[in-house]
Scaffold this active site. Sequence first.
Site, PDB file in Angstrom:
ATOM      1  N   HIS A 149     -42.425  -5.740 -26.606  1.00  0.00           N
ATOM      2  CA  HIS A 149     -42.230  -4.118 -27.183  1.00  0.00           C
ATOM      3  C   HIS A 149     -41.091  -4.235 -27.956  1.00  0.00           C
ATOM      4  CE1 HIS A 149     -39.884  -4.575 -23.592  1.00  0.00           C
ATOM      5  NE2 HIS A 149     -39.034  -3.844 -24.139  1.00  0.00           N
ATOM      6  N   HIS A 205     -38.198  -1.935 -29.732  1.00  0.00           N
ATOM      7  CA  HIS A 205     -37.308  -0.833 -29.828  1.00  0.00           C
ATOM      8  C   HIS A 205     -36.949  -0.287 -31.098  1.00  0.00           C
ATOM      9  CE1 HIS A 205     -35.567  -1.300 -25.675  1.00  0.00           C
ATOM     10  NE2 HIS A 205     -36.053  -2.648 -25.873  1.00  0.00           N
TER      11      HIS A 205
HETATM   12  P1  AMP Z   1     -36.013  -4.195 -22.565  1.00  0.00           P
HETATM   13  O1  AMP Z   1     -34.748  -4.431 -21.983  1.00  0.00           O
HETATM   14  O2  AMP Z   1     -36.137  -4.808 -24.121  1.00  0.00           O
HETATM   15  O3  AMP Z   1     -37.406  -5.167 -21.787  1.00  0.00           O
HETATM   16  O4  AMP Z   1     -36.525  -2.934 -22.696  1.00  0.00           O
HETATM   17  C1  AMP Z   1     -37.324  -2.190 -21.610  1.00  0.00           C
HETATM   18  C2  AMP Z   1     -37.007  -0.395 -21.942  1.00  0.00           C
HETATM   19  O5  AMP Z   1     -37.984   0.146 -21.127  1.00  0.00           O
HETATM   20  C3  AMP Z   1     -35.585  -0.195 -21.620  1.00  0.00           C
HETATM   21  O6  AMP Z   1     -34.932   0.395 -22.894  1.00  0.00           O
HETATM   22  C4  AMP Z   1     -36.003   0.818 -20.500  1.00  0.00           C
HETATM   23  O7  AMP Z   1     -34.988   1.988 -20.794  1.00  0.00           O
HETATM   24  C5  AMP Z   1     -37.222   1.093 -20.918  1.00  0.00           C
HETATM   25  N1  AMP Z   1     -38.305   1.792 -19.627  1.00  0.00           N
HETATM   26  C6  AMP Z   1     -38.107   1.261 -18.439  1.00  0.00           C
HETATM   27  N2  AMP Z   1     -39.039   1.870 -17.620  1.00  0.00           N
HETATM   28  C7  AMP Z   1     -39.694   2.852 -18.470  1.00  0.00           C
HETATM   29  C8  AMP Z   1     -40.627   3.874 -18.274  1.00  0.00           C
HETATM   30  N3  AMP Z   1     -41.227   4.202 -17.159  1.00  0.00           N
HETATM   31  N4  AMP Z   1     -40.939   4.789 -19.426  1.00  0.00           N
HETATM   32  C9  AMP Z   1     -40.382   4.501 -20.827  1.00  0.00           C
HETATM   33  N5  AMP Z   1     -39.363   3.407 -20.968  1.00  0.00           N
HETATM   34  C10 AMP Z   1     -38.986   2.816 -19.926  1.00  0.00           C
END
Ligand code: AMP
Length: 138
Positions: free
Chosen positions: A102, A104
């Site tokens: 993903h 950001h």
């Molecule tokens: P990463 O640390 O790059 O893997 O980012 C994962 C992101 O997903 C973090 O910024 C979390 O805040 C976000 N996140 C985790 N669970 C959810 C969810 N259920 N819906 C939306 N965002 C989420």
Amino acid sequence: MSYDSANIFAKILKGELPCHKVYEDDTALVMMDIFPQSTGHALVIPKTPSRNLLDADPAALSAIMPLVQRVAAAIMAATDADGIRLAQFNEAPAGQTVFHLHFHLIPAYEGVALAPHGGGKADDAELAALASAIAARL
Ligand code: AMP
């Protein structure tokens, strides 16, 4: 390391868990980050399963970047942000917490520090309003 289809984004992509959806097509989902680092923090998620950048199909990578650009512009327009950060983490030591690729998009506001990565949960009504404001500008 291999892709684990039990990750939370895979469940969201399958519709098994809810999200604040901004946009969806055959190849990608865009949703609000529920633990945002700033107002308008969104995630662009390719549907093709890969753990992160390191195992991603190059074709999926090239296909996603125009959408990342469009969403960045829509977030800027919807939030009146002064800048925007594109971030992407690969493996836990680099900050990755969800193991489905993903991107950001984190708007930045002059004089406002970003919240820490993985901080507090945002208000659902506020996330829903942001999702529709961004969607309206896509
Ligand atoms: P990463 O640390 O790059 O893997 O980012 C994962 C992101 O997903 C973090 O910024 C979390 O805040 C976000 N996140 C985790 N669970 C959810 C969810 N259920 N819906 C939306 N965002 C989420």
